[in-house]
Structure formats: C-alpha cells, structure tokens
Write an enzyme that holds these catalytic residues in place. Structure first.
Site, PDB file in Angstrom:
ATOM      1  CG  HIS A  95       0.432   0.387  -2.263  1.00  0.00           C
ATOM      2  ND1 HIS A  95      -0.006   1.412  -1.461  1.00  0.00           N
ATOM      3  CD2 HIS A  95      -0.003  -0.753  -1.676  1.00  0.00           C
ATOM      4  CE1 HIS A  95      -0.666   0.905  -0.431  1.00  0.00           C
ATOM      5  NE2 HIS A  95      -0.679  -0.413  -0.535  1.00  0.00           N
TER       6      HIS A  95
ATOM      7  CD  GLU B  47      -3.900  -2.904  -1.603  1.00  0.00           C
ATOM      8  OE1 GLU B  47      -3.779  -3.804  -0.771  1.00  0.00           O
ATOM      9  OE2 GLU B  47      -3.147  -1.914  -1.628  1.00  0.00           O
TER      10      GLU B  47
END
Ligand code: PGA
Length: 220
Positions: A98, A147
């Site tokens: 992430h 993302e």
C-alpha cells in the site's frame, strides 16, 4: 458472472467497540442487498482480526478477512512483527505494498518481495497495491489494486478512461490477475467506474469506515 470484490481497508482506525458497531450495522443491513457475484473482504488492524473473525462466524456474515500488512519474516525473533502463519489463523488474504506503507514505513521492493513470499508460503491470497502501470506485479499475485496516490483520501478519483488504460497494461503482462481500483471510491463516485469492463472491484478506505456508506457501495 465474474466476482466483484469490495475490500474495506480500515487502515489505522477503530477500537473493538467501534468495530462491533460497524459489524452490527452490516448484520442489520446486509439482508437487503443482492450479494450475487460479490465478495466482501474486510481488512481491519491486527488488533481486531480475532474479534472480527469471531463476530463474522457467530453471525454467519458473508465476509472474509484480510490483514493490512504481513511480516517479511517467518516466526521468530522479530519484535513487533506479525507473520503470515499468525495471520492465517484469522484471515485468508493480505494486502501488500500500500502506498501509505511505502511512504511512511519506507518499505522497499525487497521487503515487498519477502512479504509476498511469506504470505504465499502460508497460503494467504495476496492483494498487491500498485500506484501506476509501471509498478512491478509480483509472481503468483491474485488481486492487483491500482491506487494512484493522488486519488487516495482526496475525494478526487482517477479518470475511468485512465484507470482502464492502466488495467489493460497490467492485464497484458499479468493476464490472470483480478484488477481492482482504489482511491476516493464512495457512494457519490462509485457509479463512474461502471464503464470499466475489466474492473473486478474496489479497495475502499474512508468510505468503508461507516456501515451505512459501505452497504450503499455494496448496493451500487
Ligand atoms: P480512500 O483510500 O478510499 O480513503 O481514498 C483507499 C485506500 O488507500 O485503500
């Protein structure tokens, strides 16, 4: 029908009581939602995996669990780390790479490689986040979540045509992965991603913290 994933990434949020209220809200509302073809995965902090797992079992909720991180080491003398074998007791999935971990914890490409290896060795399904089409997708990854950093928590998602282009590039090199989008997906923005034919679901941060908003995403 292809499975559509709805992955709730709680990040560093919620106490046990707050998690209980969320799950209670889901329990009360989920009966009204058509879950055909939908897969719900909740990624709470480590401290809540056990509680969420028990609650989900007790109330037979159609929710799987993911960890938000996994140690790059196996069991052993690694103070503060939570390893894949420990995670496997509660969760079937783990998120790696992430952008917040890359940015604040300075995770390197080799850390991520080790995390993926540890996770796969224990049979966890890996959800790898990528920030753009240049990011390397590791071998044996099942789910890739695109993302873009500029879209995370800003209320300003990436453009559907651009998302579609990134997905095409990822799928060209990794034809068997499922591609998800994440970054400011909320009840107001979700409809704009409908046109992306290759989309297999969403990784949702802020809008997954509230059960009403998460249920409304599941309905969309
Ligand atoms: P956001 O976060 O939905 O709050 O933009 C997404 C994520 O970082 O997973």
């Amino acid at each position: 029908m292809d499975t559509r994933y709805y992955i709730a990434n709680w990040k560093s949020n919620k106490t046990k009581e707050e998690a209980r209220l969320f799950l209670q809200g889901i329990k009360e509302g989920i009966g009204k939602i058509d879950l055909e073809g939908k897969k719900i995965i909740l990624a709470p902090p480590f401290t809540l995996l056990d509680f969420c797992s028990q609650y989900i079992k007790e109330h037979s909720l159609p929710i799987s669990l993911a960890s938000q991180n996994v140690s790059s080491f196996p069991s052993g003398a690694y103070t503060g780390e939570v390893n894949a074998r420990q995670i496997k007791e509660f969760a079937g999935y783990t998120i790696v790479s992430h952008s917040e971990r890359l940015r604040y914890l300075h995770e390197s490409e080799s850390d991520i490689e080790n995390k993926v290896r540890e996770a796969l060795n224990e049979g966890l399904i890996v959800i790898q986040c990528i920030q753009d089409e240049m990011s390397k997708v590791h071998k044996d990854i099942t789910i890739v979540a695109y993302e873009p950093v500029s879209a995370i928590g800003t209320g300003d998602p990436d453009d559907p045509d651009h998302i579609s282009k990134v997905f095409d590039e990822v799928l060209r090199n990794n034809p068997s992965v499922k591609v998800l989008y994440g970054g400011s997906v909320n009840p107001q923005t979700i409809s704009q991603f409908k046109s992306i034919g290759t989309l297999s679901g969403f990784l949702i941060g802020g809008a997954s913290l509230d059960s009403t908003s998460f249920l409304s995403l599941l309905n969309g």
